[in-house]
Design a protein around this motif. Structure first.
Motif, PDB file in Angstrom:
ATOM      1  N   HIS A 156     -38.240 -36.222 -10.708  1.00  0.00           N
ATOM      2  CA  HIS A 156     -37.115 -36.704  -9.915  1.00  0.00           C
ATOM      3  C   HIS A 156     -36.355 -35.518  -9.306  1.00  0.00           C
ATOM      4  O   HIS A 156     -36.125 -34.506  -9.987  1.00  0.00           O
ATOM      5  N   PRO A 157     -35.950 -35.620  -8.040  1.00  0.00           N
ATOM      6  CA  PRO A 157     -35.240 -34.512  -7.396  1.00  0.00           C
ATOM      7  C   PRO A 157     -33.947 -34.165  -8.127  1.00  0.00           C
ATOM      8  O   PRO A 157     -33.241 -35.045  -8.635  1.00  0.00           O
ATOM      9  N   VAL A 158     -33.645 -32.881  -8.189  1.00  0.00           N
ATOM     10  CA  VAL A 158     -32.434 -32.384  -8.840  1.00  0.00           C
ATOM     11  C   VAL A 158     -31.678 -31.500  -7.849  1.00  0.00           C
ATOM     12  O   VAL A 158     -32.260 -30.622  -7.211  1.00  0.00           O
ATOM     13  N   SER A 159     -30.364 -31.755  -7.719  1.00  0.00           N
ATOM     14  CA  SER A 159     -29.521 -30.921  -6.853  1.00  0.00           C
ATOM     15  C   SER A 159     -28.336 -30.338  -7.608  1.00  0.00           C
ATOM     16  O   SER A 159     -27.830 -29.268  -7.265  1.00  0.00           O
ATOM     17  N   GLU A 160     -27.895 -31.014  -8.661  1.00  0.00           N
ATOM     18  CA  GLU A 160     -26.766 -30.532  -9.442  1.00  0.00           C
ATOM     19  C   GLU A 160     -27.187 -29.314 -10.263  1.00  0.00           C
ATOM     20  O   GLU A 160     -28.237 -29.307 -10.914  1.00  0.00           O
ATOM     21  N   GLY A 161     -26.365 -28.287 -10.224  1.00  0.00           N
ATOM     22  CA  GLY A 161     -26.656 -27.070 -10.977  1.00  0.00           C
ATOM     23  C   GLY A 161     -27.622 -26.134 -10.288  1.00  0.00           C
ATOM     24  O   GLY A 161     -28.083 -25.153 -10.888  1.00  0.00           O
ATOM     25  N   VAL A 162     -27.927 -26.402  -9.013  1.00  0.00           N
ATOM     26  CA  VAL A 162     -28.872 -25.570  -8.254  1.00  0.00           C
ATOM     27  C   VAL A 162     -28.104 -24.583  -7.380  1.00  0.00           C
ATOM     28  O   VAL A 162     -27.112 -24.949  -6.737  1.00  0.00           O
ATOM     29  N   SER A 163     -28.538 -23.349  -7.361  1.00  0.00           N
ATOM     30  CA  SER A 163     -27.945 -22.340  -6.485  1.00  0.00           C
ATOM     31  C   SER A 163     -29.054 -21.530  -5.828  1.00  0.00           C
ATOM     32  O   SER A 163     -30.179 -21.465  -6.341  1.00  0.00           O
ATOM     33  N   LEU A 164     -28.745 -20.929  -4.691  1.00  0.00           N
ATOM     34  CA  LEU A 164     -29.706 -20.138  -3.926  1.00  0.00           C
ATOM     35  C   LEU A 164     -29.054 -18.830  -3.525  1.00  0.00           C
ATOM     36  O   LEU A 164     -27.971 -18.824  -2.930  1.00  0.00           O
ATOM     37  N   SER A 165     -29.711 -17.721  -3.840  1.00  0.00           N
ATOM     38  CA  SER A 165     -29.158 -16.414  -3.509  1.00  0.00           C
ATOM     39  C   SER A 165     -29.368 -16.099  -2.033  1.00  0.00           C
ATOM     40  O   SER A 165     -30.058 -16.822  -1.318  1.00  0.00           O
ATOM     41  N   ARG A 166     -28.803 -15.018  -1.573  1.00  0.00           N
ATOM     42  CA  ARG A 166     -29.064 -14.552  -0.217  1.00  0.00           C
ATOM     43  C   ARG A 166     -30.436 -13.899  -0.180  1.00  0.00           C
ATOM     44  O   ARG A 166     -31.089 -13.710  -1.210  1.00  0.00           O
ATOM     45  N   TYR A 167     -30.890 -13.524   1.014  1.00  0.00           N
ATOM     46  CA  TYR A 167     -32.168 -12.840   1.161  1.00  0.00           C
ATOM     47  C   TYR A 167     -32.009 -11.365   0.822  1.00  0.00           C
ATOM     48  O   TYR A 167     -30.981 -10.747   1.126  1.00  0.00           O
ATOM     49  N   TYR A 168     -33.038 -10.798   0.200  1.00  0.00           N
ATOM     50  CA  TYR A 168     -33.074  -9.366  -0.071  1.00  0.00           C
ATOM     51  C   TYR A 168     -34.340  -8.794   0.558  1.00  0.00           C
ATOM     52  O   TYR A 168     -35.399  -9.437   0.550  1.00  0.00           O
ATOM     53  N   ASN A 170     -37.535  -6.248   0.994  1.00  0.00           N
ATOM     54  CA  ASN A 170     -38.471  -5.358   0.319  1.00  0.00           C
ATOM     55  C   ASN A 170     -38.759  -4.153   1.211  1.00  0.00           C
ATOM     56  O   ASN A 170     -38.429  -4.148   2.402  1.00  0.00           O
ATOM     57  N   ASN A 171     -39.412  -3.155   0.647  1.00  0.00           N
ATOM     58  CA  ASN A 171     -39.745  -1.956   1.425  1.00  0.00           C
ATOM     59  C   ASN A 171     -40.828  -2.212   2.470  1.00  0.00           C
ATOM     60  O   ASN A 171     -40.976  -1.438   3.414  1.00  0.00           O
ATOM     61  N   ASP A 172     -41.603  -3.292   2.300  1.00  0.00           N
ATOM     62  CA  ASP A 172     -42.685  -3.599   3.244  1.00  0.00           C
ATOM     63  C   ASP A 172     -42.240  -4.565   4.340  1.00  0.00           C
ATOM     64  O   ASP A 172     -43.066  -5.211   4.975  1.00  0.00           O
ATOM     65  N   GLN A 173     -40.928  -4.691   4.541  1.00  0.00           N
ATOM     66  CA  GLN A 173     -40.336  -5.532   5.585  1.00  0.00           C
ATOM     67  C   GLN A 173     -40.505  -7.022   5.315  1.00  0.00           C
ATOM     68  O   GLN A 173     -40.339  -7.839   6.213  1.00  0.00           O
ATOM     69  N   THR A 174     -40.848  -7.371   4.084  1.00  0.00           N
ATOM     70  CA  THR A 174     -40.813  -8.764   3.677  1.00  0.00           C
ATOM     71  C   THR A 174     -39.513  -9.000   2.904  1.00  0.00           C
ATOM     72  O   THR A 174     -38.710  -8.082   2.731  1.00  0.00           O
ATOM     73  N   PHE A 175     -39.321 -10.226   2.424  1.00  0.00           N
ATOM     74  CA  PHE A 175     -38.067 -10.573   1.769  1.00  0.00           C
ATOM     75  C   PHE A 175     -38.327 -11.266   0.436  1.00  0.00           C
ATOM     76  O   PHE A 175     -39.439 -11.754   0.173  1.00  0.00           O
ATOM     77  N   TYR A 176     -37.279 -11.290  -0.401  1.00  0.00           N
ATOM     78  CA  TYR A 176     -37.337 -12.060  -1.633  1.00  0.00           C
ATOM     79  C   TYR A 176     -36.009 -12.763  -1.843  1.00  0.00           C
ATOM     80  O   TYR A 176     -34.978 -12.369  -1.298  1.00  0.00           O
ATOM     81  N   GLN A 177     -36.044 -13.817  -2.673  1.00  0.00           N
ATOM     82  CA  GLN A 177     -34.870 -14.653  -2.867  1.00  0.00           C
ATOM     83  C   GLN A 177     -34.985 -15.383  -4.209  1.00  0.00           C
ATOM     84  O   GLN A 177     -36.098 -15.632  -4.693  1.00  0.00           O
ATOM     85  N   PHE A 178     -33.838 -15.707  -4.802  1.00  0.00           N
ATOM     86  CA  PHE A 178     -33.793 -16.422  -6.069  1.00  0.00           C
ATOM     87  C   PHE A 178     -33.163 -17.795  -5.870  1.00  0.00           C
ATOM     88  O   PHE A 178     -32.189 -17.941  -5.145  1.00  0.00           O
ATOM     89  N   SER A 179     -33.727 -18.779  -6.567  1.00  0.00           N
ATOM     90  CA  SER A 179     -33.065 -20.069  -6.714  1.00  0.00           C
ATOM     91  C   SER A 179     -32.935 -20.331  -8.215  1.00  0.00           C
ATOM     92  O   SER A 179     -33.884 -20.096  -8.974  1.00  0.00           O
ATOM     93  N   THR A 180     -31.768 -20.799  -8.626  1.00  0.00           N
ATOM     94  CA  THR A 180     -31.490 -20.969 -10.052  1.00  0.00           C
ATOM     95  C   THR A 180     -31.074 -22.404 -10.341  1.00  0.00           C
ATOM     96  O   THR A 180     -30.320 -23.007  -9.578  1.00  0.00           O
ATOM     97  N   LEU A 181     -31.568 -22.928 -11.458  1.00  0.00           N
ATOM     98  CA  LEU A 181     -31.204 -24.259 -11.929  1.00  0.00           C
ATOM     99  C   LEU A 181     -30.613 -24.135 -13.326  1.00  0.00           C
ATOM    100  O   LEU A 181     -31.276 -23.649 -14.251  1.00  0.00           O
ATOM    101  N   THR A 182     -29.358 -24.557 -13.491  1.00  0.00           N
ATOM    102  CA  THR A 182     -28.729 -24.588 -14.803  1.00  0.00           C
ATOM    103  C   THR A 182     -29.139 -25.883 -15.508  1.00  0.00           C
ATOM    104  O   THR A 182     -29.035 -26.968 -14.933  1.00  0.00           O
TER     105      THR A 182
END
Length: 248
Positions: A156-168, A170-182
């Protein structure tokens, strides 16, 4: 039928083929119009009749130049009577120039290369039942910098307790990001993190289930049994010593 042929764009040339079928007699004939435009601004339009060149267009003099030998056709213009050959050639010139401009822009601005994301799902702390924790969906090495992350619990979809970080970056011109669920882990719960990105043919999903470590009671039991047997042994030995001392 209209066909567009693009030669090596380093020479920036486009050739448009337009096929027409006609019948001046019982035998069908084919007329092909070639419209070629080049990066230096020149345009060439010529006609072939059954694979033989019959005329070309001189845009400077604004006239048609017939190249068919006189002994084959005395008046080749009769073959095009009623057709707006020159007017159509001017239209073809405009179309060809527009197509050439389009392909030149495409060559200078090729589509961006995309990198599909990699993802991993893990808890932030050691998992204990009933103790609040966080699940981290780590998405890495993607380009362009846009992803969509969604969570589910037991399907079942969950939205409560979900957060998304900004983009960071990498040295190879790609990006990474975190999403967290409490969340508060309980047995039999199943969580998933789904990542969507333009470089992926389909969304990519990672699944996580809590694993609780149940400490075994075996060593304590064995230790207790050993101590009991030890005490019994000591007691039995003491009784025997006492008996021997009193001559029993």
């Amino acid at each position: 039928m209209l066909t567009i042929l693009c030669s090596d764009m380093r020479r920036a040339a486009v050739i448009i083929l337009i096929l027409n079928h006609c019948a001046f007699s019982e035998i069908a004939h084919e007329i092909v119009r070639f419209v070629g435009c080049f990066d230096n601004g020149t345009t060439e339009v010529l006609f072939e009749y059954d694979a033989e060149e019959i005329l070309y267009v001189d845009f400077e003099r604004q006239e048609l130049v017939y190249t068919v030998p006189p002994f084959l056709v005395s008046d080749p213009s009769e073959m095009f009577e009623g057709l707006r050959v020159y007017i159509d050639a001017v239209k073809g010139k405009r179309v060809c120039s527009a197509v050439l401009t389009f392909f030149k822009l495409e060559e200078k601005n090729p589509p961006e290369e995309e990198d599909p994301p990699e993802s991993v799902l893990y808890p932030a702390e050691d998992v204990q039942p009933g103790v609040e924790n966080s699940l981290i969906c780590f998405v890495n090495h993607f380009y362009p910098p846009f992803i969509k992350v969604s969570w589910t619990k037991n399907g079942h979809p969950v939205s409560e307790g979900v957060s998304l970080s900004r983009y960071y970056a990498n040295n190879d011109q790609t990006f990474y990001q975190f999403s967290t669920l409490t969340f508060t882990p309980t047995e039999d719960d199943i969580y998933s993190c789904t990542v969507e990105h333009s470089a992926l043919e389909r969304p990519r999903t990672k699944i996580w289930e809590p694993e609780f470590s149940h400490q075994s009671q075996g060593p304590d039991i064995f230790c207790g049994v050993g101590l009991t047997l030890g005490f019994l042994g000591v007691t039995a030995g003491t009784i025997l010593i006492v008996k021997g001392h009193h001559g029993w």
